[in-house]
Design a protein around this motif. Structure first.
Motif, PDB file in Angstrom:
ATOM      1  N   MET A   1      40.534  35.506  44.713  1.00  0.00           N
ATOM      2  CA  MET A   1      40.109  35.620  43.583  1.00  0.00           C
ATOM      3  C   MET A   1      38.703  36.341  43.180  1.00  0.00           C
ATOM      4  O   MET A   1      37.835  35.719  43.776  1.00  0.00           O
ATOM      5  CB  MET A   1      40.097  34.307  42.792  1.00  0.00           C
ATOM      6  N   THR A   2      38.831  37.598  42.672  1.00  0.00           N
ATOM      7  CA  THR A   2      37.522  38.160  42.597  1.00  0.00           C
ATOM      8  C   THR A   2      37.540  38.820  41.210  1.00  0.00           C
ATOM      9  O   THR A   2      38.442  39.133  40.674  1.00  0.00           O
ATOM     10  CB  THR A   2      37.243  39.210  43.784  1.00  0.00           C
ATOM     11  N   LEU A   3      36.347  39.219  40.554  1.00  0.00           N
ATOM     12  CA  LEU A   3      36.004  39.640  39.563  1.00  0.00           C
ATOM     13  C   LEU A   3      36.329  41.314  39.766  1.00  0.00           C
ATOM     14  O   LEU A   3      36.407  41.798  40.855  1.00  0.00           O
ATOM     15  CB  LEU A   3      34.837  39.638  38.888  1.00  0.00           C
ATOM     16  N   PRO A   4      36.415  42.320  38.921  1.00  0.00           N
ATOM     17  CA  PRO A   4      36.719  43.578  38.977  1.00  0.00           C
ATOM     18  C   PRO A   4      35.584  44.269  39.692  1.00  0.00           C
ATOM     19  O   PRO A   4      34.514  43.815  39.528  1.00  0.00           O
ATOM     20  CB  PRO A   4      36.839  44.006  37.672  1.00  0.00           C
ATOM     21  N   PRO A   5      35.798  44.993  40.843  1.00  0.00           N
ATOM     22  CA  PRO A   5      34.861  45.752  41.574  1.00  0.00           C
ATOM     23  C   PRO A   5      33.695  46.323  40.822  1.00  0.00           C
ATOM     24  O   PRO A   5      32.573  46.039  41.296  1.00  0.00           O
ATOM     25  CB  PRO A   5      35.498  46.577  42.479  1.00  0.00           C
ATOM     26  N   ALA A   6      34.027  46.894  39.631  1.00  0.00           N
ATOM     27  CA  ALA A   6      33.054  47.626  38.915  1.00  0.00           C
ATOM     28  C   ALA A   6      31.797  46.668  38.644  1.00  0.00           C
ATOM     29  O   ALA A   6      30.718  47.280  38.579  1.00  0.00           O
ATOM     30  CB  ALA A   6      33.646  48.111  37.542  1.00  0.00           C
ATOM     31  N   ARG A 345      43.478  29.984  26.180  1.00  0.00           N
ATOM     32  CA  ARG A 345      43.952  29.757  27.680  1.00  0.00           C
ATOM     33  C   ARG A 345      43.813  30.903  28.367  1.00  0.00           C
ATOM     34  O   ARG A 345      44.072  32.014  27.714  1.00  0.00           O
ATOM     35  CB  ARG A 345      45.626  29.209  27.374  1.00  0.00           C
ATOM     36  N   LEU A 346      43.773  30.763  29.777  1.00  0.00           N
ATOM     37  CA  LEU A 346      43.577  31.755  30.785  1.00  0.00           C
ATOM     38  C   LEU A 346      44.336  31.539  31.827  1.00  0.00           C
ATOM     39  O   LEU A 346      44.294  30.354  32.463  1.00  0.00           O
ATOM     40  CB  LEU A 346      41.864  32.028  31.220  1.00  0.00           C
ATOM     41  N   ASP A 347      45.367  32.338  32.149  1.00  0.00           N
ATOM     42  CA  ASP A 347      46.126  32.107  33.408  1.00  0.00           C
ATOM     43  C   ASP A 347      45.746  33.020  34.559  1.00  0.00           C
ATOM     44  O   ASP A 347      44.994  33.690  34.469  1.00  0.00           O
ATOM     45  CB  ASP A 347      47.749  32.530  33.001  1.00  0.00           C
ATOM     46  N   THR A 348      46.293  32.403  35.629  1.00  0.00           N
ATOM     47  CA  THR A 348      46.020  33.196  37.000  1.00  0.00           C
ATOM     48  C   THR A 348      46.625  34.525  36.834  1.00  0.00           C
ATOM     49  O   THR A 348      47.614  34.582  36.150  1.00  0.00           O
ATOM     50  CB  THR A 348      46.705  32.256  37.985  1.00  0.00           C
ATOM     51  N   GLY A 349      46.113  35.629  37.297  1.00  0.00           N
ATOM     52  CA  GLY A 349      46.678  36.628  37.403  1.00  0.00           C
ATOM     53  C   GLY A 349      46.003  37.632  35.880  1.00  0.00           C
ATOM     54  O   GLY A 349      46.279  38.572  35.972  1.00  0.00           O
ATOM     55  N   ARG A 350      45.446  36.917  35.023  1.00  0.00           N
ATOM     56  CA  ARG A 350      44.917  37.575  33.819  1.00  0.00           C
ATOM     57  C   ARG A 350      43.438  37.539  33.944  1.00  0.00           C
ATOM     58  O   ARG A 350      42.888  36.798  34.778  1.00  0.00           O
ATOM     59  CB  ARG A 350      45.559  36.666  32.655  1.00  0.00           C
ATOM     60  N   ARG A 351      42.747  38.222  32.750  1.00  0.00           N
ATOM     61  CA  ARG A 351      41.310  38.243  33.009  1.00  0.00           C
ATOM     62  C   ARG A 351      40.905  38.168  31.558  1.00  0.00           C
ATOM     63  O   ARG A 351      41.291  38.649  30.691  1.00  0.00           O
ATOM     64  CB  ARG A 351      40.937  39.584  33.281  1.00  0.00           C
ATOM     65  N   TYR A 352      39.916  37.045  31.368  1.00  0.00           N
ATOM     66  CA  TYR A 352      39.223  37.080  30.314  1.00  0.00           C
ATOM     67  C   TYR A 352      38.230  37.950  30.090  1.00  0.00           C
ATOM     68  O   TYR A 352      37.490  38.408  31.153  1.00  0.00           O
ATOM     69  CB  TYR A 352      38.502  35.714  30.065  1.00  0.00           C
TER      70      TYR A 352
END
Length: 363
Positions: A1-6, A345-352
């Motif tokens: 689980m990582t944040l976007p590389p940018a 709500r935030l689910d896995t595979g989604r990004r806040y």
């Protein structure tokens, strides 16, 4: 689980960085400065991902620091005042100190009467964030919130980028991902006084516009009563400009309960694709103007009602009632208990994702 590389790439040009202080365990707290045009400058602390100072020019080019805060780290540690801090996991209130998600109930700390406020006892404002990227125009801070942190499920990886996007414009971009369904509602909790905090004056003469047709009336615990109510015909109607103090003493039950304004304005029923105007504030004396644009569905307007001169800040000032105002872009309060409210709500595979723009000028 990582944040976007940018948001994790190292930047080329160096930022202005210095040690602001040390936590009790010896960990360094940094201050990063970003400089725009005509004396515009923001100073950001790793502790709480906090805006510690914000210098903005007036109509004559004179700069002033327009945010409440402290000159040293010790007062931030001693008193939880939220001055300029990043709030999470859930900004604002959750009624009853618990919520249910997918059939499971998650108890939370009741740190505001019977309710949970601003993420619980040790919210994101009480953490020392990591610097993961920095250059002359931006800094990205990151935080890992483990599963069960303050009662919230799922390990949450959070990044916040402060970026100069114009000569006198600061954009905040929040991002988060999770490894289990959870709640996320992040915001910036700046306390602003466009006259400059050194003056020691109130913000009651500041002229406010909020282009919202409705707001959320609350009970004595600041929990929404029902759904949105029209602002028309009430002291909460800022669709056209009004001084903050013009109607703050009217015999209105909502004003009485909050000792002023401390209410969510309903901008939309869900986040929108592009930030749009959430509020405009002008200080007639200095000419300073602040516009806030956001993609969030609500903005909490707070008129500094509970500042009571018990906290001393920059310039040796005691912060008194209405010494500053807050405008906090966010989801609506208590949304876990309100199916009709925009969902946090935030689910896995989604990004806040949350973007808010703070644009300054002078008239």
């Amino acid at each position: 689980m990582t944040l976007p590389p940018a948001v994790l790439l190292a930047a080329a040009a160096p930022a202005s960085r210095e040690v602001f202080g040390h936590l009790p365990d010896g960990t360094e707290v940094e201050r990063i400065r970003l400089a725009g045009a005509n004396g515009f400058e923001v100073a950001i602390l790793t502790y709480g991902a906090t805006i510690q100072a914000l210098h903005v020019p007036d109509r004559n080019g004179r700069t002033a620091d327009i945010v409440l805060g402290h000159d040293t780290l010790a007062p931030y540690l001693a008193t939880r005042s939220f001055f300029g801090a990043t709030i999470g996991r859930y900004a604002n209130r959750i009624a009853g100190g618990a919520f249910t998600l997918d059939g499971a109930t998650y108890p939370l700390a009741c740190n505001d009467g019977a309710n949970t406020l601003h993420g619980g006892v040790q919210g994101f404002d009480r953490r020392n964030w990591r610097v993961v990227a920095a250059d002359a125009a931006s800094v990205t801070l990151a935080l890992t919130s483990p599963d069960g942190d303050e009662g919230f499920p799922g390990t949450l990886e959070v990044a916040l980028t402060y970026r100069l996007t114009g000569p006198q414009e600061l954009t905040l971009t929040f991002e988060a991902v999770t490894d289990a369904p959870t709640l996320v509602n992040l915001t910036h909790h700046g306390f602003f006084n466009l006259a400059g905090v050194e003056t020691g004056g109130t913000v009651l003469d500041h002229v406010l516009t909020i282009p919202a047709e409705s707001y959320l009336p609350v009970d004595a615990g600041a929990i929404p009563l029902d759904g949105p109510a029209p602002v028309a015909g009430t002291p909460f109607d800022f669709r056209s400009p009004h001084p903050i103090g013009e109607r703050i003493h009217e015999a209105d039950e909502q004003i009485r309960l909050g000792r002023g304004y401390d209410h969510n304005y309903c901008l939309a029923d869900a986040p929108v694709p592009t930030p749009r105007l959430a509020a405009r504030v002008e200080h007639p004396g200095s000419g300073r103007v602040m516009e806030i644009l956001t993609d969030q569905p609500g903005v909490q307007f707070y008129s500094g009602n509970f500042l009571d001169e018990t906290v001393a800040g920059k310039f040796g000032r005691l912060y008194r009632q209405s010494a500053a105002f807050c405008l906090e872009p966010q989801f609506w309060p208590d949304s876990p208990h309100r199916p009709s409210f925009p969902s946090a709500r935030l689910d896995t595979g989604r990004r806040y994702s949350h973007t808010s723009v703070y644009r300054f000028s002078a008239t």
